[in-house]
Design a protein around this motif. Structure first.
Motif, PDB file in Angstrom:
ATOM      1  N   LEU A 171       0.940  -1.150   0.084  1.00  0.00           N
ATOM      2  CA  LEU A 171       0.136   0.038   0.289  1.00  0.00           C
ATOM      3  C   LEU A 171       1.026   1.207  -0.218  1.00  0.00           C
ATOM      4  CD1 LEU A 171      -2.683  -0.926   2.793  1.00  0.00           C
ATOM      5  CD2 LEU A 171      -2.966  -0.734   0.037  1.00  0.00           C
ATOM      6  N   VAL A 172       1.816   1.127   0.801  1.00  0.00           N
ATOM      7  CA  VAL A 172       2.726   2.249   0.498  1.00  0.00           C
ATOM      8  C   VAL A 172       3.474   2.683  -0.291  1.00  0.00           C
ATOM      9  CG1 VAL A 172       5.271   3.464   1.408  1.00  0.00           C
ATOM     10  CG2 VAL A 172       3.730   2.640   3.529  1.00  0.00           C
ATOM     11  N   MET A 181      -6.349   8.490  -7.594  1.00  0.00           N
ATOM     12  CA  MET A 181      -7.380   7.405  -7.460  1.00  0.00           C
ATOM     13  C   MET A 181      -6.854   6.605  -6.337  1.00  0.00           C
ATOM     14  SD  MET A 181     -10.370   8.620  -7.574  1.00  0.00           S
ATOM     15  CE  MET A 181     -11.572   7.295  -6.882  1.00  0.00           C
ATOM     16  N   VAL A 182      -5.839   5.613  -6.837  1.00  0.00           N
ATOM     17  CA  VAL A 182      -4.803   4.591  -6.694  1.00  0.00           C
ATOM     18  C   VAL A 182      -4.434   5.332  -5.078  1.00  0.00           C
ATOM     19  CG1 VAL A 182      -2.711   2.966  -6.975  1.00  0.00           C
ATOM     20  CG2 VAL A 182      -4.435   3.483  -8.476  1.00  0.00           C
ATOM     21  N   ARG A 183      -3.779   6.695  -5.518  1.00  0.00           N
ATOM     22  CA  ARG A 183      -3.490   7.154  -4.495  1.00  0.00           C
ATOM     23  C   ARG A 183      -4.304   7.406  -3.276  1.00  0.00           C
ATOM     24  NH1 ARG A 183      -0.689  10.009  -8.481  1.00  0.00           N
ATOM     25  NH2 ARG A 183      -1.626  12.452  -7.593  1.00  0.00           N
ATOM     26  N   GLU A 184      -5.046   8.289  -3.569  1.00  0.00           N
ATOM     27  CA  GLU A 184      -5.958   8.097  -2.949  1.00  0.00           C
ATOM     28  C   GLU A 184      -6.478   6.737  -1.733  1.00  0.00           C
ATOM     29  OE1 GLU A 184     -10.591  10.160  -2.573  1.00  0.00           O
ATOM     30  OE2 GLU A 184      -9.075  10.639  -4.011  1.00  0.00           O
ATOM     31  N   SER A 185      -7.275   5.893  -2.620  1.00  0.00           N
ATOM     32  CA  SER A 185      -7.177   4.667  -2.016  1.00  0.00           C
ATOM     33  C   SER A 185      -6.371   3.794  -1.394  1.00  0.00           C
ATOM     34  CB  SER A 185      -7.546   3.439  -3.182  1.00  0.00           C
ATOM     35  OG  SER A 185      -8.896   3.859  -3.960  1.00  0.00           O
ATOM     36  N   ALA A 186      -4.706   4.041  -0.878  1.00  0.00           N
ATOM     37  CA  ALA A 186      -4.236   3.702  -0.641  1.00  0.00           C
ATOM     38  C   ALA A 186      -3.920   4.286   0.037  1.00  0.00           C
ATOM     39  CB  ALA A 186      -2.642   3.639  -1.608  1.00  0.00           C
ATOM     40  N   CYS A 187      -4.121   5.286   0.407  1.00  0.00           N
ATOM     41  CA  CYS A 187      -4.071   6.576   1.915  1.00  0.00           C
ATOM     42  C   CYS A 187      -4.951   6.317   2.913  1.00  0.00           C
ATOM     43  CB  CYS A 187      -4.092   8.005   1.121  1.00  0.00           C
ATOM     44  SG  CYS A 187      -2.742   9.076   1.104  1.00  0.00           S
ATOM     45  N   LEU A 188      -6.593   6.580   2.193  1.00  0.00           N
ATOM     46  CA  LEU A 188      -7.896   5.454   3.218  1.00  0.00           C
ATOM     47  C   LEU A 188      -7.486   4.412   3.518  1.00  0.00           C
ATOM     48  CD1 LEU A 188     -10.178   7.758   0.926  1.00  0.00           C
ATOM     49  CD2 LEU A 188      -9.446   8.109   3.233  1.00  0.00           C
ATOM     50  N   SER A 189      -6.821   3.114   3.052  1.00  0.00           N
ATOM     51  CA  SER A 189      -6.240   2.425   3.330  1.00  0.00           C
ATOM     52  C   SER A 189      -5.646   1.977   4.297  1.00  0.00           C
ATOM     53  CB  SER A 189      -6.101   1.320   2.526  1.00  0.00           C
ATOM     54  OG  SER A 189      -7.544   0.341   1.431  1.00  0.00           O
ATOM     55  N   LEU A 190      -4.657   2.546   4.052  1.00  0.00           N
ATOM     56  CA  LEU A 190      -3.634   2.635   5.672  1.00  0.00           C
ATOM     57  C   LEU A 190      -4.189   3.334   6.816  1.00  0.00           C
ATOM     58  CD1 LEU A 190      -0.510   3.854   3.368  1.00  0.00           C
ATOM     59  CD2 LEU A 190      -0.747   1.488   4.383  1.00  0.00           C
ATOM     60  N   GLY A 191      -4.795   4.497   6.534  1.00  0.00           N
ATOM     61  CA  GLY A 191      -5.059   4.261   7.660  1.00  0.00           C
ATOM     62  C   GLY A 191      -6.236   4.067   8.403  1.00  0.00           C
ATOM     63  N   LYS A 192      -7.367   3.178   7.817  1.00  0.00           N
ATOM     64  CA  LYS A 192      -8.278   2.663   7.551  1.00  0.00           C
ATOM     65  C   LYS A 192      -7.444   1.154   8.282  1.00  0.00           C
ATOM     66  CE  LYS A 192     -12.756  -0.951   6.878  1.00  0.00           C
ATOM     67  NZ  LYS A 192     -13.124   0.234   7.753  1.00  0.00           N
ATOM     68  N   LEU A 193      -6.418   0.626   8.002  1.00  0.00           N
ATOM     69  CA  LEU A 193      -5.604  -0.590   9.136  1.00  0.00           C
ATOM     70  C   LEU A 193      -5.321   0.273  10.080  1.00  0.00           C
ATOM     71  CD1 LEU A 193      -4.237  -2.384   5.395  1.00  0.00           C
ATOM     72  CD2 LEU A 193      -6.198  -3.031   7.578  1.00  0.00           C
ATOM     73  N   LYS A 194      -5.006   1.545  10.036  1.00  0.00           N
ATOM     74  CA  LYS A 194      -4.340   2.055  11.490  1.00  0.00           C
ATOM     75  C   LYS A 194      -2.400   2.019  11.652  1.00  0.00           C
ATOM     76  CE  LYS A 194      -8.548   1.633  14.611  1.00  0.00           C
ATOM     77  NZ  LYS A 194      -8.839   3.929  13.912  1.00  0.00           N
ATOM     78  N   ALA A 195      -2.121   1.256  10.487  1.00  0.00           N
ATOM     79  CA  ALA A 195      -0.678   1.516   9.695  1.00  0.00           C
ATOM     80  C   ALA A 195       0.643   2.473  10.578  1.00  0.00           C
ATOM     81  CB  ALA A 195      -0.771   0.768   8.715  1.00  0.00           C
TER      82      ALA A 195
END
Length: 252
Positions: A171-172, A181-195
């Motif tokens: 994801l990083v 859109m890929v960058r935005e999605s990766a950001c949100l997923s890292l946040g959701k995963l509390k990485a």
């Protein structure tokens, strides 16, 4: 294409078998499943042009993807795949989950080399599952030539809840994708995963990405992560944002 079975399965499996046991053998699990659902699977999943033995295919899917070829099946593994069972038909929840998983897996294989909304939907739905096979497939799709697929795969990885180093690293890497859109999605997923270990990567995106929506996603990701480091980053972004706004106002 496989069609989702309709109606409720009346026979009990899983909870009845494992209610008083923390572990059973794969052979016991398989035999019980085939006895209760084998004919139904063959009837509901097979079409006139389909000569495959769907019963065998679904059983192999359970063994390989869900239980990862283990000879002994632990209740904790079973529960993790099932997730929270609905109160309406809890005894059928494993069957319902595995048929949903099977349909998604089949759809991915069927349209893997095609431009299709079915493929996007299949990948999105697979994010509800946490099996090793799903995680591996989603990580591979982050390199797909279709940016829509890469974005959906990134979001799906966030839905899995998996925070392994390999998932986070993938994801990083997607934070540098050419598609916004890929960058935005990766950001949100890292946040959701509390990485939280990726705070500096997300902060860098907030500071330097030319697309406002991506910067906003980075800010949301920092808030979702929580923790001291993310808190410091949020405080810094707020201060900088206010200073930039003051400069803009001064110029006008």
């Amino acid at each position: 294409m496989l069609q989702k079975p309709v109606g409720n399965v009346r026979t009990s499996f899983g909870l009845g078998t494992l209610a008083k046991k923390q572990e059973i053998t794969w052979n016991e699990f398989r035999d019980k499943f085939v006895t209760d659902y084998g004919d139904r699977i063959q009837k509901e999943f097979a079409s006139e042009s389909d000569t495959d033995n769907k019963q065998k295919w679904v059983v192999n899917l359970i063994y390989q993807d869900v239980f990862e070829l283990r000879k002994s099946i632990q209740k904790v593994t079973y529960d993790r795949f099932c997730g929270k069972a609905p109160t309406s038909c809890p005894d059928d929840h494993f069957y319902n989950r595995i048929t949903e998983y099977a349909i998604g897996s089949y759809a991915m294989k069927e349209v893997f080399n095609m431009d299709s909304s079915v493929r996007l939907t299949a990948v999105k739905n697979l994010g509800k599952f946490q099996t090793t096979a799903v995680i591996r497939a989603l990580m591979d799709l982050l390199a797909d030539p279709d940016p829509n697929m890469r974005a959906v795969a990134a979001l799906a990885l966030g839905r899995t809840g998996r925070t392994s180093r390999h998932v986070v690293d993938k994801l990083v890497k997607s934070l540098n994708d050419e598609d916004r859109m890929v960058r935005e999605s990766a950001c949100l997923s890292l946040g959701k995963l509390k990485a939280v270990k990726t705070v500096h990567h997300v902060l860098e995106l907030w500071r330097n990405d030319p697309i406002k929506d991506v910067r906003n996603a980075a800010g949301i990701a920092l808030e979702l992560m929580g923790g001291d480091e993310a808190g410091k980053a949020i405080k810094m972004t707020n201060v900088l944002s206010k200073e930039v706004e003051k400069l803009r106002t001064a110029k006008t």
